[in-house]
Write an enzyme that holds these catalytic residues in place. Structure first.
Site, PDB file in Angstrom:
ATOM      1  CB  THR A  59      44.928  40.764  41.318  1.00 24.28           C
ATOM      2  OG1 THR A  59      43.866  41.066  42.231  1.00 24.28           O
ATOM      3  CG2 THR A  59      45.483  39.382  41.625  1.00 24.28           C
ATOM      4  N   GLY A  60      45.305  44.113  41.956  1.00 21.96           N
ATOM      5  CA  GLY A  60      44.754  45.433  41.626  1.00 21.96           C
ATOM      6  C   GLY A  60      45.786  46.300  40.929  1.00 21.96           C
ATOM      7  CB  VAL A  95      47.274  50.805  43.717  1.00 26.14           C
ATOM      8  CG1 VAL A  95      48.301  51.300  44.713  1.00 26.14           C
ATOM      9  CG2 VAL A  95      46.484  51.981  43.139  1.00 26.14           C
ATOM     10  CG  HIS A 148      44.231  60.816  50.629  1.00 29.76           C
ATOM     11  ND1 HIS A 148      44.989  61.531  49.747  1.00 29.76           N
ATOM     12  CD2 HIS A 148      43.699  59.790  49.927  1.00 29.76           C
ATOM     13  CE1 HIS A 148      44.896  60.956  48.549  1.00 29.76           C
ATOM     14  NE2 HIS A 148      44.125  59.898  48.631  1.00 29.76           N
ATOM     15  CG  ASN A 152      36.986  49.804  50.492  1.00 30.60           C
ATOM     16  OD1 ASN A 152      36.628  48.769  49.914  1.00 30.60           O
ATOM     17  ND2 ASN A 152      37.454  50.851  49.842  1.00 30.60           N
ATOM     18  N   GLY A 181      46.073  42.548  47.819  1.00 30.42           N
ATOM     19  CA  GLY A 181      45.388  43.350  46.798  1.00 30.42           C
ATOM     20  C   GLY A 181      46.295  43.462  45.589  1.00 30.42           C
TER      21      GLY A 181
HETATM   22  P1  NAI Z   1      41.583  47.753  41.976  1.00 26.83           P
HETATM   23  O1  NAI Z   1      40.122  47.583  41.895  1.00 26.83           O
HETATM   24  O2  NAI Z   1      42.401  47.725  40.745  1.00 26.83           O
HETATM   25  O3  NAI Z   1      42.187  46.667  42.969  1.00 26.83           O
HETATM   26  C1  NAI Z   1      41.570  46.316  44.171  1.00 26.83           C
HETATM   27  C2  NAI Z   1      42.110  44.980  44.607  1.00 26.83           C
HETATM   28  O4  NAI Z   1      41.471  44.613  45.832  1.00 26.83           O
HETATM   29  C3  NAI Z   1      41.870  43.844  43.622  1.00 26.83           C
HETATM   30  O5  NAI Z   1      43.060  43.095  43.546  1.00 26.83           O
HETATM   31  C4  NAI Z   1      40.761  43.031  44.290  1.00 26.83           C
HETATM   32  O6  NAI Z   1      40.833  41.671  43.946  1.00 26.83           O
HETATM   33  C5  NAI Z   1      41.124  43.242  45.747  1.00 26.83           C
HETATM   34  N1  NAI Z   1      40.016  42.972  46.654  1.00 26.83           N
HETATM   35  C6  NAI Z   1      38.753  43.455  46.594  1.00 26.83           C
HETATM   36  N2  NAI Z   1      38.035  42.952  47.621  1.00 26.83           N
HETATM   37  C7  NAI Z   1      38.857  42.167  48.340  1.00 26.83           C
HETATM   38  C8  NAI Z   1      38.705  41.363  49.497  1.00 26.83           C
HETATM   39  N3  NAI Z   1      37.533  41.280  50.125  1.00 26.83           N
HETATM   40  N4  NAI Z   1      39.786  40.684  49.962  1.00 26.83           N
HETATM   41  C9  NAI Z   1      40.962  40.756  49.325  1.00 26.83           C
HETATM   42  N5  NAI Z   1      41.167  41.480  48.217  1.00 26.83           N
HETATM   43  C10 NAI Z   1      40.133  42.175  47.730  1.00 26.83           C
HETATM   44  O7  NAI Z   1      41.819  49.120  42.780  1.00 26.83           O
HETATM   45  P2  NAI Z   1      43.127  50.031  42.780  1.00 26.83           P
HETATM   46  O8  NAI Z   1      43.004  51.067  41.742  1.00 26.83           O
HETATM   47  O9  NAI Z   1      44.324  49.170  42.824  1.00 26.83           O
HETATM   48  O10 NAI Z   1      42.955  50.758  44.206  1.00 26.83           O
HETATM   49  C11 NAI Z   1      43.061  50.003  45.410  1.00 26.83           C
HETATM   50  C12 NAI Z   1      42.659  50.841  46.608  1.00 26.83           C
HETATM   51  O11 NAI Z   1      43.633  51.845  46.849  1.00 26.83           O
HETATM   52  C13 NAI Z   1      41.332  51.584  46.442  1.00 26.83           C
HETATM   53  O12 NAI Z   1      40.642  51.594  47.675  1.00 26.83           O
HETATM   54  C14 NAI Z   1      41.774  52.984  46.085  1.00 26.83           C
HETATM   55  O13 NAI Z   1      40.796  53.960  46.390  1.00 26.83           O
HETATM   56  C15 NAI Z   1      42.996  53.104  46.961  1.00 26.83           C
HETATM   57  N6  NAI Z   1      43.949  54.139  46.563  1.00 26.83           N
HETATM   58  C16 NAI Z   1      44.446  54.941  47.550  1.00 26.83           C
HETATM   59  C17 NAI Z   1      45.338  55.940  47.267  1.00 26.83           C
HETATM   60  C18 NAI Z   1      45.837  56.799  48.375  1.00 26.83           C
HETATM   61  O14 NAI Z   1      46.502  57.809  48.119  1.00 26.83           O
HETATM   62  N7  NAI Z   1      45.566  56.472  49.618  1.00 26.83           N
HETATM   63  C19 NAI Z   1      45.815  56.171  45.897  1.00 26.83           C
HETATM   64  C20 NAI Z   1      45.281  55.234  44.945  1.00 26.83           C
HETATM   65  C21 NAI Z   1      44.384  54.260  45.279  1.00 26.83           C
END
Ligand code: NAI
Length: 310
Positions: free
Chosen positions: A9-10, A12, A177, A97, A7
């Site tokens: 490229t996302g 986080v 959380h 997810n 992940g």
């Molecule tokens: P984002 O949308 O910027 O990045 C998501 C990434 O997942 C992208 O790189 C995308 O290409 C990848 N992705 C999507 N579907 C996929 C698949 N089937 N296979 C492989 N890669 C896939 O999202 P962001 O902001 O980076 O957040 C990522 C996750 O972390 C979210 O679920 C968010 O809710 C969670 N999060 C959790 C936190 C916590 O405290 N537990 C805090 C912040 C975010």
């Protein structure tokens, strides 16, 4: 020492890579992105290499669209998934997810059977259970970011109210959380002094502070699109504790066995000792009100987790 981020490229994932690269003994960071993200991964990697040069960091970073390249990882961090949108509940995301996380977890076990899994994707407690189930790994090898960041948010609000350095405050939030998180005032100290023994404790606006902690993530998402630096640095702290064998006790989502008070048999935020062998929940005695609130949080997460896993 090798850490893989799935992940990457996302938002986080990218910042977690930067923050983890600052840990001195992390040698290798492997970034994974889906097919089609080659150019973005290449750009992220080049930018990181420039940052390493600027800071004198000795890490090596590589990118790949082939999950087999996670081979040899000590930890695989999963940030892949659909992010929460403004006003969207974390639980709405669960079904979507869970499919992604289940598939990735099987692949982690196939390509990196020795590695641990750190789950970040939301709803993180449920996704940690999904990863545990589908990877087939042992409970101490699979954990989630859980309520660590919530605990840090509470810590900083308490420090600011009492006007003390943030390092003087120790506190924990356990449970989900999410909405049903439980602050542990019984485990909150300032300068080593139990918070309820401070004369000014009565002035602490507890409901107001917990409201801020609960809505913090949503507010950041509403104003800048995503939470990034908080989670990224929280991830790096946990990775440093784990791979540096530090034996710190942080509050993570981890599998709790079914024990007294009908609490357990699910992954949820609990204090856990963290060292190179993994994550080990620490049993603690709580106040009766805290036990009650924690039970409710466990029941909520266990119910949802069972729906997702059935
Ligand atoms: P984002 O949308 O910027 O990045 C998501 C990434 O997942 C992208 O790189 C995308 O290409 C990848 N992705 C999507 N579907 C996929 C698949 N089937 N296979 C492989 N890669 C896939 O999202 P962001 O902001 O980076 O957040 C990522 C996750 O972390 C979210 O679920 C968010 O809710 C969670 N999060 C959790 C936190 C916590 O405290 N537990 C805090 C912040 C975010």
């Amino acid at each position: 020492t090798k850490v893989t981020i799935i992940g990457a490229t996302g938002r986080v994932g990218q910042y977690a890579a930067l923050s983890i690269s600052r840990i001195p003994y992390i040698r290798e960071i492997q970034l994974y992105g889906r097919d089609g993200s080659q150019s973005l991964l290449d750009g992220i990697t080049r930018d990181l290499i420039d940052s390493f040069a600027a800071t004198g960091t000795a890490s090596v970073v590589r990118w790949s669209c082939d999950l087999a390249d996670m081979k040899g990882s000590d930890v695989v961090i999963i940030t892949a998934g659909v992010a929460r949108k403004p006003n969207q509940d974390r639980l709405d995301l669960a079904h979507e997810n869970a499919k992604i996380v289940a598939d990735l977890s099987k692949q982690v076990q196939m390509f990196a059977p020795e590695s641990m899994i750190m789950m970040v994707t939301n709803p993180v407690d449920i996704m940690t259970s999904v990863a545990l189930r589908y990877s087939g790994k042992k409970p101490h090898q699979v954990f989630g970011l859980g309520t660590h960041l919530d605990s840090m948010r509470l810590k900083s609000l308490i420090a600011s109210f009492f006007q003390v350095h943030v390092s003087e405050v120790h506190t924990r939030i356990i449970g989900e959380h999410g909405e049903s998180m439980v602050p542990l005032w019984s485990a909150t100290t300032i300068g080593g002094i139990q918070i309820s023994n401070l004369p000014s404790f009565g002035n602490l606006p507890i409901d107001d502070i917990m409201g801020k902690v609960r809505s913090s993530g949503q507010q950041i998402i509403a104003s800048k699109g995503a939470t990034v630096w908080g989670p990224g640095d929280a991830i790096a702290t946990i990775i440093k504790t784990l791979l540096g064998n530090e034996n710190r006790i942080l509050t993570l989502s981890a599998y709790v066995k079914s024990e007294v008070h009908n609490i357990g048999d699910v992954c949820i935020g609990v204090p856990a000792r963290i060292n190179k062998d993994g994550v080990f929940p620490v049993s603690i005695r709580l106040d009766p009100l805290e036990v009650h609130a924690f039970q409710r949080s466990v029941e909520r997460i266990r119910g949802l987790t069972n729906q997702i896993l059935k």
